[in-house]
Design an enzyme around this catalytic site. Structure first.
Site, PDB file in Angstrom:
ATOM      1  N   ASN A   1      31.089 -36.144 -21.582  1.00 51.14           N
ATOM      2  CA  ASN A   1      31.595 -35.083 -22.459  1.00 51.14           C
ATOM      3  C   ASN A   1      31.361 -35.363 -23.933  1.00 51.14           C
ATOM      4  OD1 ASN A   1      32.488 -33.513 -20.366  1.00 51.14           O
ATOM      5  ND2 ASN A   1      34.533 -34.406 -20.351  1.00 51.14           N
TER       6      ASN A   1
ATOM      7  N   HIS B   1      32.317 -27.278 -27.038  1.00 56.53           N
ATOM      8  CA  HIS B   1      32.913 -26.193 -26.229  1.00 56.53           C
ATOM      9  C   HIS B   1      33.711 -25.238 -27.110  1.00 56.53           C
ATOM     10  CE1 HIS B   1      32.739 -28.342 -22.066  1.00 56.53           C
ATOM     11  NE2 HIS B   1      31.729 -27.482 -22.214  1.00 56.53           N
TER      12      HIS B   1
ATOM     13  N   HIS C   1      31.091 -32.619 -26.443  1.00 53.25           N
ATOM     14  CA  HIS C   1      31.507 -31.388 -25.756  1.00 53.25           C
ATOM     15  C   HIS C   1      32.880 -30.852 -26.179  1.00 53.25           C
ATOM     16  CE1 HIS C   1      27.939 -31.912 -23.395  1.00 53.25           C
ATOM     17  NE2 HIS C   1      28.208 -30.890 -22.609  1.00 53.25           N
TER      18      HIS C   1
ATOM     19  N   HIS D   1      24.424 -23.012 -24.361  1.00 54.20           N
ATOM     20  CA  HIS D   1      25.286 -24.193 -24.224  1.00 54.20           C
ATOM     21  C   HIS D   1      24.760 -25.360 -25.074  1.00 54.20           C
ATOM     22  CE1 HIS D   1      27.939 -27.109 -22.380  1.00 54.20           C
ATOM     23  NE2 HIS D   1      26.902 -27.860 -22.057  1.00 54.20           N
TER      24      HIS D   1
ATOM     25  N   ARG E   1      33.260 -23.278   5.917  1.00 51.39           N
ATOM     26  CA  ARG E   1      33.926 -24.506   5.427  1.00 51.39           C
ATOM     27  C   ARG E   1      32.948 -25.580   4.974  1.00 51.39           C
ATOM     28  NH1 ARG E   1      36.581 -22.863   9.720  1.00 51.39           N
ATOM     29  NH2 ARG E   1      38.562 -21.856   9.306  1.00 51.39           N
TER      30      ARG E   1
ATOM     31  N   LYS F   1      29.365 -30.975  -8.693  1.00 51.69           N
ATOM     32  CA  LYS F   1      30.324 -29.975  -9.176  1.00 51.69           C
ATOM     33  C   LYS F   1      29.736 -28.587  -8.959  1.00 51.69           C
ATOM     34  CE  LYS F   1      32.770 -32.402 -12.862  1.00 51.69           C
ATOM     35  NZ  LYS F   1      33.059 -32.360 -14.308  1.00 51.69           N
TER      36      LYS F   1
ATOM     37  N   GLU G   1      21.326 -32.155 -23.927  1.00 51.90           N
ATOM     38  CA  GLU G   1      21.945 -33.051 -22.928  1.00 51.90           C
ATOM     39  C   GLU G   1      21.152 -34.362 -22.810  1.00 51.90           C
ATOM     40  OE1 GLU G   1      24.834 -32.251 -21.824  1.00 51.90           O
ATOM     41  OE2 GLU G   1      24.922 -30.057 -21.823  1.00 51.90           O
TER      42      GLU G   1
ATOM     43  N   GLU H   1      35.865 -37.643 -11.018  1.00 60.98           N
ATOM     44  CA  GLU H   1      36.414 -37.615 -12.363  1.00 60.98           C
ATOM     45  C   GLU H   1      37.865 -38.074 -12.371  1.00 60.98           C
ATOM     46  OE1 GLU H   1      34.845 -34.237 -14.373  1.00 60.98           O
ATOM     47  OE2 GLU H   1      36.082 -34.573 -16.140  1.00 60.98           O
TER      48      GLU H   1
ATOM     49  N   LYS I   1      22.813 -39.897 -15.353  1.00 62.79           N
ATOM     50  CA  LYS I   1      23.862 -39.022 -14.796  1.00 62.79           C
ATOM     51  C   LYS I   1      24.345 -39.599 -13.465  1.00 62.79           C
ATOM     52  CE  LYS I   1      26.238 -35.140 -13.954  1.00 62.79           C
ATOM     53  NZ  LYS I   1      26.455 -33.737 -14.164  1.00 62.79           N
TER      54      LYS I   1
ATOM     55  N   ARG J   1      33.496 -40.650 -16.028  1.00 61.04           N
ATOM     56  CA  ARG J   1      32.679 -39.444 -16.052  1.00 61.04           C
ATOM     57  C   ARG J   1      32.908 -38.674 -17.359  1.00 61.04           C
ATOM     58  NH1 ARG J   1      30.998 -35.937 -10.680  1.00 61.04           N
ATOM     59  NH2 ARG J   1      29.930 -34.276 -11.784  1.00 61.04           N
TER      60      ARG J   1
HETATM   61  N1  LIG Z   1      27.715 -28.373 -12.227  1.00 60.24           N
HETATM   62  C1  LIG Z   1      27.644 -29.098 -13.313  1.00 60.24           C
HETATM   63  O1  LIG Z   1      27.909 -30.298 -13.313  1.00 60.24           O
HETATM   64  C2  LIG Z   1      27.204 -28.438 -14.580  1.00 60.24           C
HETATM   65  C3  LIG Z   1      26.853 -29.225 -15.690  1.00 60.24           C
HETATM   66  C4  LIG Z   1      26.384 -28.576 -16.831  1.00 60.24           C
HETATM   67  C5  LIG Z   1      26.261 -27.202 -16.852  1.00 60.24           C
HETATM   68  N2  LIG Z   1      26.610 -26.474 -15.767  1.00 60.24           N
HETATM   69  C6  LIG Z   1      26.472 -25.012 -15.757  1.00 60.24           C
HETATM   70  O2  LIG Z   1      25.106 -24.698 -15.842  1.00 60.24           O
HETATM   71  C7  LIG Z   1      24.981 -23.369 -16.351  1.00 60.24           C
HETATM   72  C8  LIG Z   1      23.852 -23.316 -17.346  1.00 60.24           C
HETATM   73  O3  LIG Z   1      22.659 -23.646 -16.699  1.00 60.24           O
HETATM   74  P1  LIG Z   1      21.238 -23.435 -17.386  1.00 60.24           P
HETATM   75  O4  LIG Z   1      21.286 -23.918 -18.770  1.00 60.24           O
HETATM   76  O5  LIG Z   1      20.231 -23.981 -16.458  1.00 60.24           O
HETATM   77  O6  LIG Z   1      21.141 -21.854 -17.527  1.00 60.24           O
HETATM   78  P2  LIG Z   1      20.715 -20.663 -16.519  1.00 60.24           P
HETATM   79  O7  LIG Z   1      20.894 -21.036 -15.125  1.00 60.24           O
HETATM   80  O8  LIG Z   1      21.449 -19.476 -17.025  1.00 60.24           O
HETATM   81  O9  LIG Z   1      19.173 -20.491 -16.824  1.00 60.24           O
HETATM   82  C9  LIG Z   1      18.775 -20.083 -18.109  1.00 60.24           C
HETATM   83  C10 LIG Z   1      17.839 -18.878 -18.058  1.00 60.24           C
HETATM   84  O10 LIG Z   1      16.529 -19.319 -17.730  1.00 60.24           O
HETATM   85  C11 LIG Z   1      16.024 -18.610 -16.607  1.00 60.24           C
HETATM   86  N3  LIG Z   1      15.171 -19.572 -15.896  1.00 60.24           N
HETATM   87  C12 LIG Z   1      15.588 -20.629 -15.179  1.00 60.24           C
HETATM   88  N4  LIG Z   1      14.542 -21.369 -14.801  1.00 60.24           N
HETATM   89  C13 LIG Z   1      13.433 -20.772 -15.282  1.00 60.24           C
HETATM   90  C14 LIG Z   1      12.054 -21.076 -15.234  1.00 60.24           C
HETATM   91  N5  LIG Z   1      11.598 -22.194 -14.667  1.00 60.24           N
HETATM   92  N6  LIG Z   1      11.194 -20.211 -15.826  1.00 60.24           N
HETATM   93  C15 LIG Z   1      11.660 -19.105 -16.462  1.00 60.24           C
HETATM   94  N7  LIG Z   1      12.945 -18.787 -16.568  1.00 60.24           N
HETATM   95  C16 LIG Z   1      13.832 -19.614 -15.981  1.00 60.24           C
HETATM   96  C17 LIG Z   1      17.245 -18.139 -15.867  1.00 60.24           C
HETATM   97  O11 LIG Z   1      16.967 -17.004 -15.099  1.00 60.24           O
HETATM   98  C18 LIG Z   1      18.194 -17.830 -17.029  1.00 60.24           C
HETATM   99  O12 LIG Z   1      17.916 -16.567 -17.561  1.00 60.24           O
HETATM  100  C19 LIG Z   1      26.329 -22.996 -16.921  1.00 60.24           C
HETATM  101  O13 LIG Z   1      26.960 -22.076 -16.075  1.00 60.24           O
HETATM  102  C20 LIG Z   1      27.106 -24.310 -16.911  1.00 60.24           C
HETATM  103  O14 LIG Z   1      28.493 -24.127 -16.736  1.00 60.24           O
HETATM  104  C21 LIG Z   1      27.071 -27.078 -14.634  1.00 60.24           C
HETATM  105 ZN   LIG Z   2      26.831 -29.843 -21.411  1.00 54.42          ZN
END
Ligand SMILES: NC(=O)c1ccc[n+]([C@@H]2O[C@H](COP(=O)([O-])OP(=O)(O)OC[C@H]3O[C@@H](n4cnc5c(N)ncnc54)[C@H](O)[C@@H]3O)[C@@H](O)[C@H]2O)c1
Ligand SMILES: [Zn+2]
Length: 365
Positions: free
Chosen positions: A248, A255, A251, A268, A127, A149, A192, A239, A229, A244
């Protein structure tokens, strides 16, 4: 051992407040920072193969040096396999097998995929247990690791449809880890950062420009973005007030493009880059943004090799179909984030589907 200098951004959420530490080499402080903050001494570290191979060793070393007992687990790297109920369930089973009880800290080492998935595990295991984020991508440092999130996808139904708000207790963004990040991922994260400048901090464009020229202070730029942020999250943690939603910007159309391309085709940030160009142009037409402001956004995106023109193979009808899927049109109008000026965003209720279609067509020119 002396500790590397770092920036501290405090996220003020009452009893759920925490610090984000940003600096070059700051990961070596991890163990000691966790002890100082009184976090549970048994630690489950989640990472993926790629990131683990490059960055896990110093993390485990720092935890051990501070007297913390850590076990590392691997999660699948991809959005599809990593951010899934199956991966979350497997992670929980791994933790049970290793004997982790309620007095556990879950640590996520990686990008947004690991952060969201391991964060979700932290939210549901027993939990909810304390959670620490160690973001290693530009996107996860300036965006996903801050704000609480967490969640996974249901593919094919919807992205991020299952999840929980679960704020981390500490975030450590070590800019040194970005040196191993693939160029395309690096660039994607800057979409971003450019978004943050557009909605909140027009002066930041100069700092972004310097970093683009490899002359800027990367850690300072990341900290400045985390602060933006954080301020938005502080004002609207769950939100509910609509503030918040300003995050977007770019986006709605972005999206639509991301989904129409098929997840995984465009990163993305690449899809959001196109969404930002379109949203900036809509702002010129509807809310008084000067044409030069929209140009500034577009030029900066192009500086990071981000797409600013829609590829031919992406059909407008397809983009609109996906965009309608996750957005509600009320009497033909949609809530859409626009700019009055660079650094000054608001939510408009006035944008119509026809205007959006026109702007998508315009993105081809
Ligand atoms: N929680 C939130 O508020 C929020 C906000 C925006 C995005 N997201 C989510 O974030 C995700 C995308 O995250 P991302 O863009 O970081 O992508 P990711 O986590 O897929 O990382 C991108 C790639 O880079 C590699 N990688 C990561 N760090 C590395 C490093 N230092 N050296 C070498 N390789 C590395 C990873 O293994 C992966 O292959 C999506 O699922 C999205 O929905 C969440
Ligand atoms: Zn984004």
């Amino acid at each position: 051992m002396s500790q590397p200098a770092h920036h501290t951004v405090h996220v003020n959420l009452g009893s759920r407040s925490y610090d984000v530490l940003v600096g070059d080499g700051v990961l070596q402080n991890l163990g000691q920072q966790m002890v100082t903050r009184g976090l549970p001494q048994r630690v489950a570290v989640f990472t993926n193969k790629e990131v683990g191979a490059k960055h896990l060793k110093p993390v485990m070393k720092s935890l051990a040096a501070a007297g913390l007992k850590a076990v590392a687990f691997e999660m699948p790297a991809t959005e599809k396999a990593g951010k899934s109920m199956k991966a979350a369930e497997k992670a929980c089973r791994d933790m049970v097998k290793a004997g982790f009880d309620r007095k556990t800290t879950v640590v996520a080492l990686g990008g947004g995929v690991i952060g969201d998935a391991a964060g979700f595990v932290a939210a549901i295991y027993q939990r909810g247990v304390p959670f620490v984020q160690l973001p290693t991508t530009v996107l996860s440092m300036v965006d996903s690791s801050v704000g609480g999130k967490t969640g996974v996808n249901l593919i094919p139904e919807a992205k991020n449809i299952i999840g929980a708000f679960h704020q981390p207790r500490l975030v450590i963004a070590d800019s040194k880890t970005l040196r191993t990040l693939p160029k395309r991922e690096w660039n994607s994260g800057f979409a971003e950062i450019i978004k943050h400048a557009a909605i909140r901090d027009a002066k930041m464009f100069e700092e972004i420009e310097k970093v683009a020229k490899r002359k800027g202070d990367l850690a300072a730029l990341i900290a400045r973005n985390v602060a933006i942020k954080a301020s938005v999250v502080e004002a609207d943690e769950h939100e509910t007030s609509g503030l918040r939603a300003l995050l977007n910007f770019g986006h709605t159309i972005g999206h639509g493009i991301e989904a129409a391309a098929g997840y995984g085709k465009l990163l993305h940030g690449e899809a959001i880059s196109l969404g930002l160009v379109a949203a900036a142009r809509l702002s010129v037409r509807n809310s008084g943004l000067e044409a030069a402001g929209a140009e500034r956004i577009r030029d900066m995106l192009a500086r990071f090799d981000l797409p600013v023109r829609l590829p031919k193979w992406l059909r407008t009808a397809e983009i609109v179909k996906h965009l309608m899927h996750d957005k509600k049109f009320d009497a033909g109008k949609i809530r859409f984030v626009l700019l009055r000026d660079l650094g000054d965003a608001f939510v408009s209720q006035q944008i119509t589907l026809d205007q959006i279609k026109e702007e998508i067509e315009e993105l081809r020119r």
